[in-house]
Motif scaffolding. Structure first.
Motif, PDB file in Angstrom:
ATOM      1  N   ALA A  72       0.837  -1.212   0.000  1.00  0.00           N
ATOM      2  CA  ALA A  72       0.000   0.000   0.000  1.00  0.00           C
ATOM      3  C   ALA A  72       0.869   1.258   0.000  1.00  0.00           C
ATOM      4  O   ALA A  72       0.557   2.229  -0.701  1.00  0.00           O
ATOM      5  CB  ALA A  72      -0.930  -0.005   1.212  1.00  0.00           C
ATOM      6  N   TYR A  73       1.962   1.239   0.765  1.00  0.00           N
ATOM      7  CA  TYR A  73       2.849   2.401   0.798  1.00  0.00           C
ATOM      8  C   TYR A  73       3.488   2.621  -0.571  1.00  0.00           C
ATOM      9  O   TYR A  73       3.539   3.747  -1.070  1.00  0.00           O
ATOM     10  CB  TYR A  73       3.925   2.234   1.871  1.00  0.00           C
ATOM     11  CG  TYR A  73       4.868   3.411   1.912  1.00  0.00           C
ATOM     12  CD1 TYR A  73       4.492   4.602   2.528  1.00  0.00           C
ATOM     13  CD2 TYR A  73       6.112   3.354   1.300  1.00  0.00           C
ATOM     14  CE1 TYR A  73       5.330   5.700   2.543  1.00  0.00           C
ATOM     15  CE2 TYR A  73       6.968   4.453   1.301  1.00  0.00           C
ATOM     16  CZ  TYR A  73       6.569   5.617   1.927  1.00  0.00           C
ATOM     17  OH  TYR A  73       7.408   6.713   1.923  1.00  0.00           O
ATOM     18  N   GLN A  74       3.960   1.550  -1.196  1.00  0.00           N
ATOM     19  CA  GLN A  74       4.582   1.670  -2.513  1.00  0.00           C
ATOM     20  C   GLN A  74       3.584   2.150  -3.558  1.00  0.00           C
ATOM     21  O   GLN A  74       3.915   2.961  -4.426  1.00  0.00           O
ATOM     22  CB  GLN A  74       5.218   0.343  -2.917  1.00  0.00           C
ATOM     23  CG  GLN A  74       6.434   0.013  -2.086  1.00  0.00           C
ATOM     24  CD  GLN A  74       6.973  -1.390  -2.316  1.00  0.00           C
ATOM     25  OE1 GLN A  74       6.290  -2.254  -2.875  1.00  0.00           O
ATOM     26  NE2 GLN A  74       8.193  -1.612  -1.870  1.00  0.00           N
ATOM     27  N   ALA A  75       2.337   1.691  -3.462  1.00  0.00           N
ATOM     28  CA  ALA A  75       1.291   2.143  -4.384  1.00  0.00           C
ATOM     29  C   ALA A  75       0.997   3.627  -4.184  1.00  0.00           C
ATOM     30  O   ALA A  75       0.829   4.380  -5.145  1.00  0.00           O
ATOM     31  CB  ALA A  75       0.019   1.321  -4.187  1.00  0.00           C
ATOM     32  N   GLN A  76       0.955   4.058  -2.922  1.00  0.00           N
ATOM     33  CA  GLN A  76       0.730   5.469  -2.600  1.00  0.00           C
ATOM     34  C   GLN A  76       1.861   6.326  -3.157  1.00  0.00           C
ATOM     35  O   GLN A  76       1.628   7.380  -3.747  1.00  0.00           O
ATOM     36  CB  GLN A  76       0.613   5.656  -1.090  1.00  0.00           C
ATOM     37  CG  GLN A  76       0.447   7.089  -0.651  1.00  0.00           C
ATOM     38  CD  GLN A  76       0.549   7.237   0.872  1.00  0.00           C
ATOM     39  OE1 GLN A  76       1.002   6.326   1.566  1.00  0.00           O
ATOM     40  NE2 GLN A  76       0.133   8.372   1.372  1.00  0.00           N
ATOM     41  N   LEU A  77       3.074   5.844  -2.995  1.00  0.00           N
ATOM     42  CA  LEU A  77       4.250   6.572  -3.481  1.00  0.00           C
ATOM     43  C   LEU A  77       4.223   6.671  -4.997  1.00  0.00           C
ATOM     44  O   LEU A  77       4.478   7.740  -5.572  1.00  0.00           O
ATOM     45  CB  LEU A  77       5.517   5.865  -2.999  1.00  0.00           C
ATOM     46  CG  LEU A  77       6.820   6.619  -3.094  1.00  0.00           C
ATOM     47  CD1 LEU A  77       6.771   7.907  -2.277  1.00  0.00           C
ATOM     48  CD2 LEU A  77       7.951   5.731  -2.589  1.00  0.00           C
ATOM     49  N   ALA A  78       3.886   5.569  -5.679  1.00  0.00           N
ATOM     50  CA  ALA A  78       3.818   5.555  -7.135  1.00  0.00           C
ATOM     51  C   ALA A  78       2.732   6.507  -7.636  1.00  0.00           C
ATOM     52  O   ALA A  78       2.925   7.219  -8.616  1.00  0.00           O
ATOM     53  CB  ALA A  78       3.549   4.137  -7.637  1.00  0.00           C
ATOM     54  N   ALA A  79       1.588   6.548  -6.943  1.00  0.00           N
ATOM     55  CA  ALA A  79       0.496   7.448  -7.332  1.00  0.00           C
ATOM     56  C   ALA A  79       0.917   8.900  -7.198  1.00  0.00           C
ATOM     57  O   ALA A  79       0.581   9.738  -8.039  1.00  0.00           O
ATOM     58  CB  ALA A  79      -0.747   7.158  -6.503  1.00  0.00           C
ATOM     59  N   GLN A  80       1.664   9.213  -6.157  1.00  0.00           N
ATOM     60  CA  GLN A  80       2.122  10.592  -5.940  1.00  0.00           C
ATOM     61  C   GLN A  80       3.143  10.989  -6.995  1.00  0.00           C
ATOM     62  O   GLN A  80       3.136  12.126  -7.465  1.00  0.00           O
ATOM     63  CB  GLN A  80       2.734  10.744  -4.557  1.00  0.00           C
ATOM     64  CG  GLN A  80       1.743  10.696  -3.436  1.00  0.00           C
ATOM     65  CD  GLN A  80       2.390  10.704  -2.053  1.00  0.00           C
ATOM     66  OE1 GLN A  80       3.604  10.576  -1.936  1.00  0.00           O
ATOM     67  NE2 GLN A  80       1.575  10.845  -1.033  1.00  0.00           N
ATOM     68  N   GLN A  81       3.995  10.070  -7.390  1.00  0.00           N
ATOM     69  CA  GLN A  81       5.024  10.382  -8.393  1.00  0.00           C
ATOM     70  C   GLN A  81       4.411  10.488  -9.792  1.00  0.00           C
ATOM     71  O   GLN A  81       4.910  11.226 -10.624  1.00  0.00           O
ATOM     72  CB  GLN A  81       6.117   9.324  -8.374  1.00  0.00           C
ATOM     73  CG  GLN A  81       6.951   9.391  -7.117  1.00  0.00           C
ATOM     74  CD  GLN A  81       7.954   8.254  -7.009  1.00  0.00           C
ATOM     75  OE1 GLN A  81       7.900   7.280  -7.752  1.00  0.00           O
ATOM     76  NE2 GLN A  81       8.862   8.381  -6.044  1.00  0.00           N
ATOM     77  N   GLY A  82       3.313   9.777 -10.036  1.00  0.00           N
ATOM     78  CA  GLY A  82       2.652   9.810 -11.326  1.00  0.00           C
ATOM     79  C   GLY A  82       1.721  10.993 -11.492  1.00  0.00           C
ATOM     80  O   GLY A  82       1.309  11.320 -12.605  1.00  0.00           O
TER      81      GLY A  82
END
Length: 83
Positions: A72-82
């Motif tokens: 979930a943290y990695q998905a959140q991080l990826a969403a913020q970077q995208g």
């Protein structure tokens, strides 16, 4: 007169997204009486390497950082970077 230096983790906080915040207090003691105290704050993100991290903080990380929390943290991080 005996001067000693103590370093202890005196505060650990787990955030909703799995980030761990912790504070280390460094105390200078003279014959059991505290002369001074300083603080150092650190943060750890889910899945981060835990080399040289205090054992009590590592224990909490290992409990909190389930595979689901890390994903979930990695998905959140990826969403913020995208964004």
């Amino acid at each position: 007169m005996s001067l000693t230096k103590q370093t202890v983790v005196d505060q650990i906080t787990v955030q909703e997204n799995g980030i761990i915040l912790y504070r280390e207090a460094t105390r200078i003691m003279e014959d059991g009486i505290q002369l001074s105290q300083t603080y150092h704050r650190s943060s750890l993100t889910p899945g981060q390497a835990l080399t040289n991290i205090p054992a009590n903080v590592v224990a909490i990380c290992n409990t909190v950082w389930t595979a689901e929390v890390i994903a979930a943290y990695q998905a959140q991080l990826a969403a913020q970077q995208g964004a």
